[in-house]
Design a protein around this motif. Sequence first.
Motif, mmCIF file in Angstrom:
data_model
loop_
_atom_site.group_PDB
_atom_site.id
_atom_site.type_symbol
_atom_site.label_atom_id
_atom_site.label_comp_id
_atom_site.label_asym_id
_atom_site.label_seq_id
_atom_site.Cartn_x
_atom_site.Cartn_y
_atom_site.Cartn_z
ATOM 1 N N GLN A 38 1.461 -1.744 0.124
ATOM 2 C CA GLN A 38 -0.102 0.179 -0.270
ATOM 3 C C GLN A 38 0.702 0.737 0.090
ATOM 4 N N VAL A 63 5.938 -9.406 -0.055
ATOM 5 C CA VAL A 63 7.134 -9.783 0.213
ATOM 6 C C VAL A 63 7.233 -11.299 -0.637
ATOM 7 N N ASN A 89 7.131 -8.023 8.732
ATOM 8 C CA ASN A 89 6.413 -8.103 9.670
ATOM 9 C C ASN A 89 5.012 -8.836 8.821
ATOM 10 N N ALA A 90 4.904 -8.260 7.351
ATOM 11 C CA ALA A 90 4.060 -8.339 6.711
ATOM 12 C C ALA A 90 3.241 -9.538 6.766
ATOM 13 N N GLY A 91 2.027 -9.577 6.837
ATOM 14 C CA GLY A 91 0.799 -11.657 6.423
ATOM 15 C C GLY A 91 -0.457 -10.808 5.912
ATOM 16 N N ALA A 140 7.154 -12.384 12.184
ATOM 17 C CA ALA A 140 6.166 -12.716 12.286
ATOM 18 C C ALA A 140 5.687 -13.859 12.682
ATOM 19 N N PRO A 185 2.319 -12.363 19.112
ATOM 20 C CA PRO A 185 1.592 -11.320 19.543
ATOM 21 C C PRO A 185 0.052 -11.979 19.690
ATOM 22 N N MET A 192 -6.737 -5.720 11.127
ATOM 23 C CA MET A 192 -6.423 -7.597 10.493
ATOM 24 C C MET A 192 -7.994 -8.509 11.319
HETATM 25 P P1 NAD Z 1 -2.854 -5.349 8.678
HETATM 26 O O1 NAD Z 1 -3.401 -5.834 8.162
HETATM 27 O O2 NAD Z 1 -3.120 -4.282 9.816
HETATM 28 O O3 NAD Z 1 -1.358 -5.279 8.623
HETATM 29 C C1 NAD Z 1 -0.446 -5.564 7.961
HETATM 30 C C2 NAD Z 1 0.168 -4.803 6.839
HETATM 31 O O4 NAD Z 1 0.357 -5.877 6.220
HETATM 32 C C3 NAD Z 1 0.026 -3.927 5.522
HETATM 33 O O5 NAD Z 1 -0.264 -3.108 5.633
HETATM 34 C C4 NAD Z 1 -0.657 -5.008 4.090
HETATM 35 O O6 NAD Z 1 -1.283 -4.066 3.111
HETATM 36 C C5 NAD Z 1 0.460 -5.638 4.239
HETATM 37 N N1 NAD Z 1 0.759 -6.953 3.329
HETATM 38 C C6 NAD Z 1 -0.260 -7.593 3.254
HETATM 39 N N2 NAD Z 1 0.087 -8.368 2.228
HETATM 40 C C7 NAD Z 1 1.813 -7.636 1.822
HETATM 41 C C8 NAD Z 1 2.500 -8.528 0.911
HETATM 42 N N3 NAD Z 1 2.141 -9.315 0.047
HETATM 43 N N4 NAD Z 1 3.654 -7.701 0.621
HETATM 44 C C9 NAD Z 1 3.876 -6.905 1.853
HETATM 45 N N5 NAD Z 1 3.327 -5.716 2.619
HETATM 46 C C10 NAD Z 1 2.110 -6.270 2.451
HETATM 47 O O7 NAD Z 1 -2.692 -6.602 10.556
HETATM 48 P P2 NAD Z 1 -1.567 -6.621 11.872
HETATM 49 O O8 NAD Z 1 -2.150 -6.956 12.562
HETATM 50 O O9 NAD Z 1 -0.422 -5.064 11.714
HETATM 51 O O10 NAD Z 1 -0.469 -7.863 11.415
HETATM 52 C C11 NAD Z 1 0.713 -7.396 10.716
HETATM 53 C C12 NAD Z 1 1.831 -8.781 11.233
HETATM 54 O O11 NAD Z 1 1.513 -9.393 12.500
HETATM 55 C C13 NAD Z 1 1.102 -10.423 10.769
HETATM 56 O O12 NAD Z 1 2.307 -10.557 10.182
HETATM 57 C C14 NAD Z 1 -0.091 -10.608 11.408
HETATM 58 O O13 NAD Z 1 -0.432 -12.029 10.912
HETATM 59 C C15 NAD Z 1 1.041 -10.875 13.046
HETATM 60 N N6 NAD Z 1 -0.470 -11.179 13.933
HETATM 61 C C16 NAD Z 1 -1.323 -10.044 13.953
HETATM 62 C C17 NAD Z 1 -2.079 -10.419 14.911
HETATM 63 C C18 NAD Z 1 -3.281 -9.662 15.544
HETATM 64 O O14 NAD Z 1 -4.327 -9.645 16.363
HETATM 65 N N7 NAD Z 1 -3.668 -8.148 15.201
HETATM 66 C C19 NAD Z 1 -1.786 -11.096 15.707
HETATM 67 C C20 NAD Z 1 -0.961 -12.585 16.216
HETATM 68 C C21 NAD Z 1 -0.242 -12.181 15.355
#
Ligand code: NAD
Length: 259
Positions: A38, A63, A89-91, A140, A185, A192
């Motif tokens: 983004q 990624v 971190n991306a996921g 992550a 986390p 998410m």
């Molecule tokens: P989010 O959806 O708010 O943010 C994810 C970010 O990753 C976004 O900016 C998105 O544009 C980017 N993204 C997605 N696909 C991508 C790609 N192919 N290439 C590059 N960027 C990409 O999610 P979040 O809650 O901030 O999660 C971040 C990380 O933490 C993730 O790996 C998620 O699995 C992990 N996580 C989140 C939680 C939670 O409760 N939110 C808990 C445990 C782990």
Amino acid sequence: MSLKGKVALVTGSSQGIGRGIALRLAADGADIALVDIQAEKLAAVKSEVEALGVKATTFEADVSKRDQVYAAIDHAEQKLGGFDVMVNNAGIAQVKPLADVTPEDTDRIFRINVDGVLWGIQAAAKKFIARGQKGKIVNASSIAGHDGFEMLGIYSATKFAVRALTQAAAKEYASQGITVNAYCPGIVGTDMWVEIDERFSELTGAPKGETYKKYVDGIALGRAQTPEDVAALVAFFASSDSDYITGQSFLTDGGIVYR
Ligand code: NAD
């Protein structure tokens, strides 16, 4: 924990946890490379990072595309004059009963959550070695990387895989002074979770917000997690305070999963 003079790259940093990590590492003194799909949102985070008195640069990359991850690291090194910390971190999440999962579903989520971390590990390690220096890789994972969660089975599988990659990479790169750790986390109130909650509503008929509330109510410390909570652990892994720790996947969840 000072990161002054260090360069850190954070993937998925246009929002949520990644943005929180970028701001924390910047507050600790690191210059930051912000990487995400983004691009327009990255510009706003860049301004926030720069307001903390450090340098920042943005790079649009997916990624799941190996070449783009390598290019992002080259960009960070060129623009910021170094490369010390890689935060993979991306996921993405995916809410589905296992019975309904398709090959397209598994392809998509594994390419981003697992391959994306692998490309980040190998590209970062290659760069650290080429530069003749030590480095920190931080991945992550999740509480779902320690326990398989219902309706999040494939997501959980990807986060277990991140723990495996973290352990193997720690062993492969230890002799080069590269540490590899993961943060796990719990329930963080980001977009998410908005999506996870909505998908649960569609699948189970639960009212909107109920699934999120149910999970938050189960947290021992009595509140949802913030990106800042997660970023505090990542800052530790990025700093010299964690120099003797490698291959670990630490839970930071306020008390949900106990290991
Ligand atoms: P989010 O959806 O708010 O943010 C994810 C970010 O990753 C976004 O900016 C998105 O544009 C980017 N993204 C997605 N696909 C991508 C790609 N192919 N290439 C590059 N960027 C990409 O999610 P979040 O809650 O901030 O999660 C971040 C990380 O933490 C993730 O790996 C998620 O699995 C992990 N996580 C989140 C939680 C939670 O409760 N939110 C808990 C445990 C782990």
